[in-house]
Scaffold this motif. Structure first.
Motif, PDB file in Angstrom:
ATOM      1  N   LEU A 106      66.428  -2.160  62.407  1.00 37.02           N
ATOM      2  CA  LEU A 106      65.933  -0.838  62.764  1.00 37.02           C
ATOM      3  C   LEU A 106      65.009  -0.339  61.657  1.00 37.02           C
ATOM      4  N   PRO A 107      63.753   0.010  61.976  1.00 38.52           N
ATOM      5  CA  PRO A 107      62.855   0.544  60.953  1.00 38.52           C
ATOM      6  C   PRO A 107      63.408   1.843  60.365  1.00 38.52           C
ATOM      7  N   VAL A 108      63.400   1.932  59.042  1.00 38.07           N
ATOM      8  CA  VAL A 108      63.999   3.085  58.362  1.00 38.07           C
ATOM      9  C   VAL A 108      63.006   3.658  57.356  1.00 38.07           C
ATOM     10  N   GLU A 109      62.951   4.975  57.327  1.00 39.99           N
ATOM     11  CA  GLU A 109      62.184   5.692  56.307  1.00 39.99           C
ATOM     12  C   GLU A 109      63.153   6.589  55.551  1.00 39.99           C
ATOM     13  N   VAL A 110      63.111   6.535  54.232  1.00 37.60           N
ATOM     14  CA  VAL A 110      63.982   7.382  53.410  1.00 37.60           C
ATOM     15  C   VAL A 110      63.112   8.342  52.620  1.00 37.60           C
ATOM     16  N   GLU A 115      60.282  16.811  49.344  1.00 35.76           N
ATOM     17  CA  GLU A 115      58.949  16.283  49.613  1.00 35.76           C
ATOM     18  C   GLU A 115      58.695  16.134  51.104  1.00 35.76           C
ATOM     19  N   PHE A 116      59.719  15.734  51.820  1.00 32.20           N
ATOM     20  CA  PHE A 116      59.579  15.440  53.245  1.00 32.20           C
ATOM     21  C   PHE A 116      59.075  16.643  54.039  1.00 32.20           C
ATOM     22  N   ALA A 121      55.383  15.109  57.989  1.00 24.92           N
ATOM     23  CA  ALA A 121      55.605  13.745  58.473  1.00 24.92           C
ATOM     24  C   ALA A 121      55.451  13.657  59.983  1.00 24.92           C
ATOM     25  N   ALA A 122      54.786  12.588  60.423  1.00 25.38           N
ATOM     26  CA  ALA A 122      54.653  12.323  61.862  1.00 25.38           C
ATOM     27  C   ALA A 122      55.950  11.707  62.356  1.00 25.38           C
TER      28      ALA A 122
END
Length: 395
Positions: A106-110, A115-116, A121-122
């Motif tokens: 599963l693609p993950v972004e942390v 900052e987020f 963020a898209a």
């Protein structure tokens, strides 16, 4: 309004309102130091029980598999997982990225919550946003949650306080049962977050076809063994205390790790900074030659986290580079790793051998003990470090 007669609740206009009564499970014993000098020491030693309690919420004792709370979205159809947190909880999310990507594909972004929120963020349709917080009240994390809600994401949270704001505003919560954590520097809350995230990763991997039933049972069995193995790790306390005596004299310390133990290196550096006020940095061991190696000399201790996994030989090579430049290495590894590389280290600590999947949880223990004893030798306020608060409720 609190009085001897009880509590009254009012809304923003000052009008009385009714609230449902909830009975807290906290007891006086939970917020007492017991026989320990500091709350942090007590909480480090509570980790086997805290992890066992957390596992009870995710493992079916009869079937020996992971049972997750019902999600508002099918894990097999999630397009991307976004993990958002602050501080130590962020490093738990960084470890989880390895687990979810390797097991569940599963693609993950942390992201760091502060900052987020501001980078706009898209967010992809069908995404799941997972927020990690001990208190469930962290202002930056809560603001990031509301941003993700506005972007149509399903919201999940790993929290230690089921009645918290983040828990109430989530579609599903994955609880950690760490109990009250008084020390500002997180210990048992961190390892319980990792435990819950490990269970989630296994559950998602099964749902997405990343692992078969046999592998799920093997990993689940390894999880159930974790409290016992951590008790074995805590038995190294005296040895680690002896190492801390010399470490307390250092001005700068470098932590190195690879793979899922790279975030543990960063967490180790954070712990040392928080409570001993010694400058420390955590690096991916492979990045050493891209700049940080210029810092290496006989006055800079280098803490190497190197379980004997698929990346051990790479980490060992980086460690040899440190030794060749006069660096003082403290090596944390299992018996196999110590046998291969212990001769290169100034000091080494033999850790129990665990499944590589769970090594980040195991190696969180010695870095907590090392930071704790270093701070005690320096005479700092271990439980209430200067300038820090347990829960950051302002942005």
């Amino acid at each position: 309004m609190l009085t001897r007669a009880g509590a009254e609740f009012f809304n923003a206009s000052g009008n009385p309102v009714q609230r449902k009564k909830e009975t807290a499970s906290v007891s006086a014993a939970m917020i007492d130091k017991g026989n320990h000098r500091h709350f942090m020491a007590k909480e480090i030693y509570e980790q086997p029980d805290a992890i066992a309690n957390t596992l009870g919420a995710y493992i079916s004792a009869l079937r020996g598999v992971i049972e997750l709370p019902k999600l508002a979205v099918d894990p097999a159809k999630i397009s991307r997982l976004t993990i958002v947190a602050c501080g130590t909880a962020y490093y738990a999310g960084c470890v989880a990225k390895y687990w979810f990507e390797q097991l569940a594909r599963l693609p993950v972004e942390v992201d760091i919550a502060s900052e987020f929120r501001y980078r706009g963020a898209a967010m992809l349709p069908g995404g799941l946003a997972l927020f990690v917080s001990q208190s469930g009240e962290t202002a930056d994390t809560l603001a990031a949650l509301r941003y993700c809600r506005s972007q149509g994401q399903t919201i999940a949270a790993v929290v230690n306080v089921a009645e918290s704001t983040i828990a109430r505003e989530s579609d599903v919560i994955f609880p950690t049962h760490a109990g009250p954590e008084i020390g500002v520097a997180s210990t048992k809350a961190f390892t319980c977050q990792l435990t819950a995230l490990a269970a989630l990763a296994i559950g998602f991997a099964r749902a997405r076809g990343g692992i078969d039933a046999a592998e799920e049972k093997r990993l689940t069995r390894a999880l159930t063994e974790l409290p016992r193995m951590i008790n074995l790790a805590l038995a190294r306390d005296n040895m680690i205390r002896d190492l801390a005596h010399d470490l307390s004299k250092a001005r700068d310390v470098i932590y190195l790790g690879r793979g899922s133990n790279y975030p543990i290196a960063m967490e180790g550096a954070l712990k040392l900074k928080e409570i001993s006020y010694i400058h420390a940095e955590g690096y991916a061991a492979g990045e050493l030659k891209h700049g940080p190696i210029a810092l290496i000399d006989e006055d800079v201790p280098v803490i190497v986290i190197a379980p004997s996994d698929a990346l051990f030989e790479k980490t060992a090579s980086n460690m040899q580079e440190v030794v060749a430049r006069g660096g003082r290495v403290i090596l944390f590894s299992d018996s196999e790793g110590i046998e291969k590389m212990g001769g290169y280290a100034k000091s080494s600590v033999t850790m129990p051998k665990v499944d590589p999947f769970l090594s980040p949880i195991m190696y969180a223990i010695p870095i907590q003990l090392l930071a704790y004893h270093t701070a005690v030798f320096k005479g700092t306020d271990v439980d209430q470090p200067r300038n820090l608060a347990k829960s950051v409720t302002v942005e």
